[in-house]
Design an enzyme around this catalytic site. Structure first.
Site, PDB file in Angstrom:
ATOM      1  N   GLU A   1       4.681   5.657  -6.583  1.00 42.04           N
ATOM      2  CA  GLU A   1       5.763   5.975  -5.654  1.00 42.04           C
ATOM      3  C   GLU A   1       6.873   4.959  -5.850  1.00 42.04           C
ATOM      4  O   GLU A   1       6.623   3.750  -5.862  1.00 42.04           O
ATOM      5  CB  GLU A   1       5.254   5.962  -4.207  1.00 42.04           C
ATOM      6  CG  GLU A   1       6.246   6.505  -3.189  1.00 42.04           C
ATOM      7  CD  GLU A   1       5.581   6.728  -1.828  1.00 42.04           C
ATOM      8  OE1 GLU A   1       4.467   7.292  -1.793  1.00 42.04           O
ATOM      9  OE2 GLU A   1       6.167   6.318  -0.811  1.00 42.04           O
TER      10      GLU A   1
ATOM     11  N   GLU B   1      -1.551   4.555   0.236  1.00 39.61           N
ATOM     12  CA  GLU B   1      -1.266   3.423   1.131  1.00 39.61           C
ATOM     13  C   GLU B   1      -2.341   3.315   2.218  1.00 39.61           C
ATOM     14  O   GLU B   1      -2.049   3.255   3.415  1.00 39.61           O
ATOM     15  CB  GLU B   1       0.129   3.567   1.738  1.00 39.61           C
ATOM     16  CG  GLU B   1       1.216   3.552   0.676  1.00 39.61           C
ATOM     17  CD  GLU B   1       2.626   3.667   1.236  1.00 39.61           C
ATOM     18  OE1 GLU B   1       2.767   3.924   2.460  1.00 39.61           O
ATOM     19  OE2 GLU B   1       3.592   3.511   0.470  1.00 39.61           O
TER      20      GLU B   1
END
Length: 777
Positions: free
Chosen positions: A471, A394
């Protein structure tokens, strides 16, 4: 020779002047053995600079010193010291000489000691660790020399640090070609008859291939490539993690002067844009979890047995994949994944040039990112368990053009050292045209974090590219807590008027009905991966609860709610859903407990497999049969509570498969102690995890028991920590007193280095006490 260097260090929390000098008086400092995490010994406070996001525990500056001698017999040898990890910003001295610094708390690194050693006399190594600049992490980091330290003693001609690189470029059923590339450093200064001898041994120690080549004794540094063939190779897989080993030896005039052993798992794999992942030619899904590095009440300090326990419990659940979120792991984790058959996504960074916290890695990026990434690849590239390199999680840089340039640079660094594994980055909203990393063309494998609704459009957004869900989920549960009705979906923070807030007592329901806005319920995320053939697999957030990042709550929560297993190591109910889908074990699990108020409407769920239907009985009366609809992973009954026995029976073709029972617990109550192992090694490191249950006289768990339990350990061991899985329990982890939480607690017992009996006692007001003996052998 590699020698563990963890024993007999002196530690001081603070920053005294002159502590790097060998003559500094450290006799008043605490004597301890490494690995060590000083933060886990502290007191929880929302005012600690790490913030609750970092675990609400203290940081600061700490010093370590070790005095040791080098034998006169070792004159002429070379000495190195290897650190598996120091959090963070470490600086090293030997006999007052500065060796260097390493800011990144997750990197392994080495210094040479030779030029500054006193042969035949005393030597002092000093380490300053600075974890005072906070917040520098989005999760609990720990503080100190929290991984192992090694002293390396070599001949002047030696195999370089991480100097062996093993690949298997060609594998068939009949033969595997093994390529071994060895880097050698030579300071002999004279011409001698040198050879590099390499052999491959199978699991029994039998030599199955060998090769020998002469070395140029005049060269200061050389890299040698050898090719060996293994006939009828036994392939490494998740079900059969068979390991060979490569033994590399430098031989001078017929005598071995250095040797290195490298694990070898012979396997091949492929990520396909249409059919997903295959291992050794067999299609399969990667059923993985993400986990942070802390070990619950033991903190960040590495304990191999604690890590093994975590992985064994995940493996029993059906896990075959592990993501090292969001940093390089301890070497022991990869060793264990090699042995247990767990596929690893090895991740390097949580941020690049743009940070997420004021003092995180972005401060060191320009100077250190190349070295840190190179060292991770060199250290980990021989592990058969590692199948994916991840260059980031991220990353904020994904939202500007610089992200693409950095991604290309990092991919180039990885591929200069290893071309045998695909490279990914865990991306937010990758289908967005604004995501520069996703559309850089640098990645071999596109990784999505969440956003299961976008899976349908992946083939058109990334034609010809393979897919992995890096994820998923971020569902929330508190072990042993149940909110009714179970089919009322709760999202936190709430979105609009249709969603309820979490409870005021800082708990989340253990039914699969709570998640964060960006996430999904467990069943929904699992279904999305199963419904898309091109999906290589998933990494669930998370396998275990972890310290820090207490989403969805602010303080007083100090640990996460995301885990399938709680912080103490007790499975939440959702564990059994995965076990019913991911394993061949026969599963029938019903919940919740059966202590309610008369007339309460209770939702009873069952996870099961190998059966067509499940029938529920209350005190012998059938409440009907249920079966799972397509795409469903549980069945449910809404039951008016009455005390007694609730029994579920699963059937296949009308034949009984399995029975599961929950009963009403009634006084009097007692403590029960259940060790995971009754015998442990008397090495000063080994652990036994003792489950503490409050039960009635029939052994039924008391589901709301919260008594304060006192633990006492005598003999050849001591208490390493206690816990109960409660996200808002602020009792210090070293405490010998711990409240039960929903009927359970944990005491971790560690050997003290002596053989003998370890007596464990648990007492609490109003409860019958419990005693067990462990044996340290």
């Amino acid at each position: 020779m590699k020698e563990n260097f963890d024993a007999q260090w002196r530690f001081h929390l603070g920053d005294p002047v002159g502590a790097e000098q060998p003559g500094y008086d450290d006799h008043s400092w605490r004597l301890l053995n490494l690995p060590h995490d000083w933060s886990i010994e502290g007191t929880f406070s929302r005012d600690n600079p790490a913030t609750p996001g970092g675990g609400a525990l203290p940081g600061g500056v700490g010093w370590y010193r070790k005095t040791f001698t080098v034998s006169e017999a070792d004159r002429g040898k070379l000495f190195f010291i290897d650190f598996d990890g120091v959090y963070m910003d470490s600086r090293m001295w030997i006999n007052g000489h500065y060796l260097g610094e390493r800011p990144y708390g997750y990197s392994s690194f080495e210094y040479e000691l030779t030029p500054y050693l006193h042969i035949g006399g005393k030597n002092v190594i000093a380490v300053r660790v600075d974890n005072s600049h906070q917040p520098n992490s989005r999760w609990y980091s720990g503080s100190g020399i929290y991984r192992n330290v090694w002293l390396i003693k070599t001949h002047p001609c030696y195999i370089d640090h991480w100097g062996v690189y093993v690949t298997t470029p060609h594998i068939t059923n009949n033969e595997a070609v093994v390529r071994v590339q060895t880097t050698i450093r030579n300071r002999l200064g004279s011409t001698r008859n040198l050879q590099l001898q390499t052999r491959i041994e199978d699991a029994t120690g039998k030599t199955v291939a060998e090769n020998s080549v002469p070395l140029d004794a005049k060269a200061d540094s050389l890299t040698v490539a050898q090719q060996l063939q293994v006939s009828d190779p036994h392939l490494w897989s998740t079900d059969d993690p068979y390991l060979y080993r490569v033994v590399s030896r430098i031989v001078a005039n017929g005598q071995t002067i250095d040797d290195v052993i490298t694990p070898l798992g012979i396997r091949y794999f492929h990520f396909d844009p249409r059919t997903g992942f295959s291992l050794n030619g067999k299609p399969m899904k990667i059923w993985g979890v993400c986990d942070h590095h802390d070990l619950g009440c033991l903190g960040a300090a590495i304990h191999e047995r604690a890590l093994e326990r975590q992985l064994q419990m995940l493996k029993k659940m059906g896990v075959n994949g592990f993501r090292t979120s969001h940093n390089p792991p301890a070497p022991e984790l990869l060793d264990l994944c090699d042995k247990l058959g767990i596929l690893v996504m090895d991740e390097a960074f949580d941020c690049w040039k743009r940070g997420k916290n004021p003092y995180d890695y972005h401060i060191y990026w320009d100077q250190w990112h190349r070295r840190d990434l190179e060292d991770m690849i060199r250290r980990d590239r021989n592990h058969p368990s590692v199948i994916i390199w991840s260059i980031g999680n991220e990353i904020p840089d994904q939202w500007d053009s610089a992200g693409a340039d950095i991604a290309r640079e990092l991919v180039g660094i990885v591929k200069s050292l290893d071309t045998t594994r695909p490279i990914t980055s865990a991306l937010n909203d990758p289908e967005s045209p604004r995501n520069s990393i996703a559309h850089s063309g640098a990645l071999d494998l596109i990784g999505y974090n969440y956003d299961v609704g976008a899976y349908d459009h992946f083939p058109e957004n990334f034609p010809g590219m393979p897919f992995i869900a890096t994820e998923t989920t971020s569902a929330l549960e508190t072990r042993g807590h149940y909110d009714m009705p179970s089919d009322s979906i709760r999202v936190w923070p709430p979105r609009g008027n249709s969603h309820e807030k979490m409870n005021s007592d800082y708990t989340c329901s253990a039914y699969d009905n709570c998640c964060v806005p960006w996430g999904n319920l467990h069943e929904d995320a699992l279904r999305a991966i199963m419904d898309h053939p091109f999906a290589s697999g998933m990494f669930i957030w998370t396998g275990w609860d972890y310290l820090g990042e207490p989403t969805p709550y602010p303080w007083p929560a100090r640990s996460s709610y995301f885990g399938i297993i709680d912080l103490a190591g007790f499975p939440k109910d959702i564990y059994y859903m995965y076990q019913s889908v991911w394993t061949q074990d026969t599963v029938l699990h019903i919940f919740p407990h059966w202590n309610w108020k008369p007339g309460d409407s209770v939702d009873v769920w069952a996870f099961y497999n190998h059966a067509d239907e499940v029938e529920l009985f209350l005190n012998g009366k059938s409440l009907g049969k249920r079966h799972k609809e397509p795409g469903q992973f549980h069945v449910m009954w809404r039951v008016a509570y009455e005390p007694g026995e609730l029994k579920a029976v699963s059937y296949h073709n009308g034949q009984l498969v399995k029975t599961a029972v929950v009963r009403t617990a009634g006084a009097p109550y007692r403590i029960e102690l259940i060790p995971d192992r009754s015998e442990i090694h008397a090495d000063g490191r080994d652990l036994s995890f003792v489950t503490v249950k409050v039960v009635d006289q029939h052994g039924t768990l008391v589901p709301d028991a919260d008594q304060l339990i006192h633990f006492d350990v005598q003999g050849a061991g001591f208490i390493a920590g206690t816990d109960n899985g409660n996200e808002i329990d602020h009792t210090s982890f070293p405490s010998h007193d711990r409240h039960a939480f929903n009927g359970l607690a944990l005491v971790v017992v560690q050997s003290d280095g002596k053989k003998g009996t370890i007596q464990v006692k648990a007492t609490a007001e109003g409860l019958q006490p419990a005693f067990i003996n462990l044996s340290a052998q």
